[in-house]
Scaffold this active site. Sequence first.
Site, PDB file in Angstrom:
ATOM      1  N   GLY A   1       0.846  -1.183   0.000  1.00 57.46           N
ATOM      2  CA  GLY A   1       0.000   0.000   0.000  1.00 57.46           C
ATOM      3  C   GLY A   1       0.879   1.230   0.000  1.00 57.46           C
TER       4      GLY A   1
ATOM      5  N   CYS B   1       6.917  -0.416   6.841  1.00 55.35           N
ATOM      6  CA  CYS B   1       6.403   0.773   6.159  1.00 55.35           C
ATOM      7  C   CYS B   1       7.515   1.346   5.296  1.00 55.35           C
ATOM      8  CB  CYS B   1       5.962   1.795   7.197  1.00 55.35           C
ATOM      9  SG  CYS B   1       5.340   3.331   6.493  1.00 55.35           S
ATOM     10  N   LEU B   2       7.171   1.749   4.074  1.00 57.05           N
ATOM     11  CA  LEU B   2       8.186   2.310   3.179  1.00 57.05           C
ATOM     12  C   LEU B   2       8.755   3.621   3.732  1.00 57.05           C
ATOM     13  CD1 LEU B   2       6.532   1.658  -0.308  1.00 57.05           C
ATOM     14  CD2 LEU B   2       8.195   0.247   0.920  1.00 57.05           C
TER      15      LEU B   2
ATOM     16  N   HIS C   1      -3.460   0.522   8.094  1.00 56.99           N
ATOM     17  CA  HIS C   1      -2.121   1.108   7.976  1.00 56.99           C
ATOM     18  C   HIS C   1      -2.143   2.336   7.056  1.00 56.99           C
ATOM     19  CE1 HIS C   1       2.422   0.634   7.684  1.00 56.99           C
ATOM     20  NE2 HIS C   1       2.152   1.501   6.721  1.00 56.99           N
ATOM     21  N   GLU C   2      -2.806   2.203   5.904  1.00 54.82           N
ATOM     22  CA  GLU C   2      -2.799   3.313   4.934  1.00 54.82           C
ATOM     23  C   GLU C   2      -3.665   4.479   5.396  1.00 54.82           C
ATOM     24  OE1 GLU C   2      -0.485   3.246   2.910  1.00 54.82           O
ATOM     25  OE2 GLU C   2      -0.069   1.114   3.155  1.00 54.82           O
TER      26      GLU C   2
ATOM     27  N   GLN D   1       3.036   9.834   1.804  1.00 54.01           N
ATOM     28  CA  GLN D   1       4.331   9.164   1.645  1.00 54.01           C
ATOM     29  C   GLN D   1       5.060   9.587   0.382  1.00 54.01           C
ATOM     30  OE1 GLN D   1       2.608   5.009   2.446  1.00 54.01           O
ATOM     31  NE2 GLN D   1       4.673   4.939   3.294  1.00 54.01           N
TER      32      GLN D   1
ATOM     33  N   HIS E   1      -1.901   6.674   7.799  1.00 54.89           N
ATOM     34  CA  HIS E   1      -1.020   7.651   7.148  1.00 54.89           C
ATOM     35  C   HIS E   1      -1.784   8.929   6.806  1.00 54.89           C
ATOM     36  CE1 HIS E   1       2.847   5.752   6.601  1.00 54.89           C
ATOM     37  NE2 HIS E   1       2.345   4.677   6.018  1.00 54.89           N
TER      38      HIS E   1
HETATM   39 NI    NI Z   1       3.311   2.875   5.655  1.00 55.38          NI
END
Ligand code: NI
Length: 178
Positions: free
Chosen positions: A48, A101-102, A143-144, A53, A147
């Site tokens: 995701g 997480c990226l 999670h998304e 991000q 963000h």
């Molecule tokens: Ni993330």
Amino acid sequence: MILKVARLGHPVIRTPALAVDPAQINTHDFQRLLDDMVETMREYVGVGLAAPQVHLSLQVAVLEVERHPRYPDAPSVPLTFLINPEVTITDRAAIDEWEGCLSVPEMRGVTPRYRALRVKALGRDGAPLDFVARDFHARVIQHETDHLRGEVYLDRMRDLRTLAYLAEWQRFALKPGG
Ligand code: NI
């Protein structure tokens, strides 16, 4: 185009994102942003990606799970676009599983997530979406959408002592239960 990923410490990661004007969804620039987010998510092998991000404080997330090397047992999730998502938790049972997480590269931590939720959002064509997600699918959506409120999985962790570098996590085959 592959976009630059913002990491923890960049203020955009901690800034609540703004709602998208639905009239913008069908513009060339916005559709291109969606394509770029998908390309970026795939390039960095994420499941995701949220717009903050990629340095854009907008309520947009993309998700896709296809026999992911990082989550080999996870059921697949088709490519989904969530614009201005609203989440209602429908099963508050907390499930512990590893997350990464990226924007927090090379780390994993045991993170509790609710088992099931209902999400209402606009899709990439601006049409309303309304569906229920469970288990890993519900985890990715939590999670998304975190963000989009300026939150990351570290904020949800119950025990920061599970935080691990990816290489050690793989080397010691760590389990959520310890
Ligand atoms: Ni993330």
